[in-house]
Enzyme design. Structure first.
Site, PDB file in Angstrom:
ATOM      1  CD  GLN A   1      -1.541  -7.079 -11.889  1.00 51.31           C
ATOM      2  OE1 GLN A   1      -1.924  -7.115 -10.721  1.00 51.31           O
ATOM      3  NE2 GLN A   1      -1.877  -6.105 -12.710  1.00 51.31           N
TER       4      GLN A   1
ATOM      5  CE  LYS B   1      -3.614  -5.038  -8.123  1.00 48.61           C
ATOM      6  NZ  LYS B   1      -3.842  -5.745  -9.368  1.00 48.61           N
TER       7      LYS B   1
ATOM      8  CG  ASP C   1      -8.979  -8.288 -10.257  1.00 45.99           C
ATOM      9  OD1 ASP C   1      -8.905  -7.209  -9.643  1.00 45.99           O
ATOM     10  OD2 ASP C   1      -8.005  -8.825 -10.821  1.00 45.99           O
TER      11      ASP C   1
END
Ligand code: NDP
Length: 304
Positions: A97, A53, A120
């Site tokens: 994460q 990322k 997200d």
């Protein structure tokens, strides 16, 4: 022979578009879109995902940081970090994460991120807006699947689409996006009585289960589009003879290979379009995360 949907190419096109827009924002506003990633613990797979990322951010010209927290932190520690990032003007996107260590309340953590920075798309506000067909940040893998279909010229309106798997991350949001595009959607899961009945009439079949070889050639419609989301690592010992031959170099160099949920070698000759694994959905997830960060940055900067 099916047309291979090239996720590497499509994601690279999207990243180029993001890079161009970012250059324009930096030129006019003097601020880079910024993504902050919270990484808790030492999970090796998570470390790889986070580093990818970060690389993606560098490629498109974003500012990015990884906040590493030890395995034994408490929910309150993570919430305090999120609170700081929520208030930070240079942070436009925040992601935590997953998976998190057991002692941490995942829902509390995900709900603490302000929806405007929830790149997200897992916050219930963003999920709710997706249901209500309002503008929102959409989970990246699901958004990537729609982009793969659209950019390959596959018609969604009026199509029969079957989604196998109903996770919050992939299946459910993807189902809603398909519905918003006027597909007629069937959702299958572990309790579905006759999976084949639902997959073999699908013009578009999307599979996200983590079950290798779940979809066989007699389960797909001729000429259909098949999107294989699954990522399964198969070691040499567990591979069948076909796979051993097909992925010979992977087994020789790494002792294992990655396959999806679809029996690719048998299904590919029958269908019209198919995504490979790797190189299909995988690269799209990061591209769409970057697109979400750009969108969040533009909103927070008052550009849109
Ligand atoms: P989950 O484990 O959360 O969900 C799997 C889903 O598949 C569940 O809804 C489950 O149903 C369903 N399922 C399992 N077995 C069957 C079966 N035999 N028949 C029908 N349905 C079944 O996984 P995710 O959605 O997070 O991920 C799915 C796969 O996609 C994994 O391999 C993952 O690694 C991969 N993935 C890939 C990404 C990418 O970027 N390419 C991103 C995210 C995930 P039930 O809940 O009822 O048990």
């Amino acid at each position: 022979m099916a047309i291979l949907i090239d996720g590497n190419k499509i994601s690279s096109d999207i990243k180029n578009e993001i890079k161009q827009e970012t250059e324009e924002i930096v030129r006019t506003k003097g601020i880079k879109p910024g993504l902050s990633v919270i990484l808790v613990g030492e999970n090796p797979a998570s470390k790889v995902y986070v580093s990818n990322k970060q690389k993606g951010c560098d490629e498109v010209g974003f500012a990015s940081e990884t906040i590493k927290m030890p395995e034994n932190v408490t929910t309150e520690d993570v919430l305090a970090q999120i609170d700081k990032l929520n208030k930070d003007k240079n942070t436009h996107g925040i992601l935590v994460q997953l998976p998190l260590p057991q002692q941490i309340d995942k829902n509390k953590v995900l709900e603490a991120i302000i929806p405007e920075k929830d790149v997200d798309g897992f916050h219930p506000v963003n999920m709710g807006k997706l249901v209500a067909q309002q503008d929102c940040l959409v989970p990246a893998t699901a958004a990537g699947i729609i982009q793969l279909l659209k950019r390959s010229g596959i018609n969604l309106k009026g199509s029969n689409a079957t989604m196998v798997g109903h996770s919050e991350i992939v299946g459910k949001p993807c189902t809603l996006l398909l519905l918003n595009e006027w597909a007629t959607v069937t959702i299958c899961h572990i309790e579905t009585r006759d999976l084949k009945m639902h997959t073999k009439d699908a013009d578009i079949l999307i599979v996200a289960t983590g079950v290798p070889y779940l979809i066989k050639e007699d389960m797909v419609k001729e000429g259909s589009a098949v999107i294989d989301v699954g990522i399964n690592r198969i070691t040499k010992e567990k591979a069948n003879p076909d796979l051993l031959e097909w992925r010979k170099s992977d087994f020789e160099t790494k002792g294992a290979t990655l396959i999806g949920d679809v029996d690719f070698l048998k299904v590919e000759p029958k269908v019209g379009y198919i995504t490979p694994v790797p190189g299909g959905v995988g690269p799209m997830t990061i591209a769409m995360l970057l697109l979400n960060t750009l969108k969040a940055a533009k909103k927070l900067m008052g550009i849109i």
